[in-house]
Design a protein around this motif. Structure first.
Motif, mmCIF file in Angstrom:
data_model
loop_
_atom_site.group_PDB
_atom_site.id
_atom_site.type_symbol
_atom_site.label_atom_id
_atom_site.label_comp_id
_atom_site.label_asym_id
_atom_site.label_seq_id
_atom_site.Cartn_x
_atom_site.Cartn_y
_atom_site.Cartn_z
ATOM 1 N N ARG A 51 41.055 10.669 -52.862
ATOM 2 C CA ARG A 51 39.666 10.882 -52.736
ATOM 3 C C ARG A 51 40.336 12.395 -53.696
ATOM 4 O O ARG A 51 40.284 13.365 -53.921
ATOM 5 N N LYS A 58 34.843 10.384 -52.713
ATOM 6 C CA LYS A 58 34.600 9.277 -52.387
ATOM 7 C C LYS A 58 36.119 8.726 -52.202
ATOM 8 O O LYS A 58 36.785 9.222 -52.949
ATOM 9 N N LEU A 59 36.163 7.800 -51.349
ATOM 10 C CA LEU A 59 37.932 7.141 -51.438
ATOM 11 C C LEU A 59 37.760 5.962 -52.081
ATOM 12 O O LEU A 59 36.729 5.092 -52.569
ATOM 13 N N TYR A 92 44.043 14.756 -52.544
ATOM 14 C CA TYR A 92 44.030 14.102 -51.479
ATOM 15 C C TYR A 92 44.749 12.767 -51.875
ATOM 16 O O TYR A 92 44.072 11.542 -52.758
#
Lengths: 111, 110
Positions: free
Chosen positions: A94, A99-100, A31
């Protein structure tokens, strides 16, 4: 391990010009996201991608296009820049842990 | 979509003080994260915490999902803690991006 890398770091455009911002990640994340940050407004999602060859619109997609031809790269394009697109642009990716992780940002000024 | 509100908007403290930052959200969440944006603009992920409590050194976070809020605690503040702290959340189950609050601007004075 560089994480998320954005290029360029700074850019000045004239109204009507076009440009492409490049985001590259080396964490094999599926992502990827493009956000813009304006004073007093936090970060707002422009477009995102859930995998190679896929893209989707976020909260503020108008005036932008994106492409994800390779898993590690996510490109943000401005076809005809407007002063309202003056902002700081952040790319993020991600992984499976949700977690970003953010790049260092691109400061864009449109005159 | 989900609404995320942070308080206070600004906070000025002396070095060594403790602080509590609050994040309220309008819907149930399956993803909530705290970030620190340093004075150079870099965004650092502090916690992934859709529920429960986590600690990392002088920082800790608690999310009470049933009451729709999260708290970030900073103990024994240092000048390097200065910057903007963002809470971001998502109520969907897919890859939709996080919705960010407007942040708490923290200044730690020596």
């Amino acid at each position: 391990n560089a994480g998320v890398t954005q290029t360029p770091k700074f850019r000045v455009l004239k109204t009507g010009q076009s440009m492409t911002l490049l985001c590259a990640q080396d964490m094999n994340h599926e992502y990827m996201y493009w956000y813009r940050q304006d004073p007093g407004m936090g970060l707002r999602l422009i477009h995102y991608s859930v995998g190679e060859g896929t893209t989707a619109k976020g909260e503020v997609p108008d005036g932008y296009n994106v492409s994800r031809l390779k898993k590690q790269n996510f490109l943000l394009g401005l076809e005809s820049a407007a002063p309202s697109q003056t902002s700081v642009y952040f790319c993020a990716s991600r992984g499976a842990d949700r977690k970003l992780f953010f790049g260092s940002g691109t400061q864009l000024s449109v005159l | 979509g989900i609404q995320v509100e942070q308080s206070p908007p600004d906070l000025i403290l002396q070095e060594g003080a403790n602080s509590t930052l609050r994040c309220n959200f309008s819907d149930s969440v399956n993803n909530l994260q705290w970030f620190h944006q340093n004075p150079w603009g870099q965004l650092i992920n502090l916690f992934y915490i859709p529920s429960g409590t986590k600690q990392n050194g002088r920082l800790s976070a608690t999310t009470v999902a049933t009451e729709r809020y999260s708290l970030l605690y900073i103990s024994s503040s240092q000048t390097t803690d200065s910057g903007v702290y963002f809470c971001a959340a998502n109520s969907g189950g897919g890859a939709d991006g996080l919705t960010f609050g407007k942040g708490t601007h923290l200044i730690i004075q020596p």
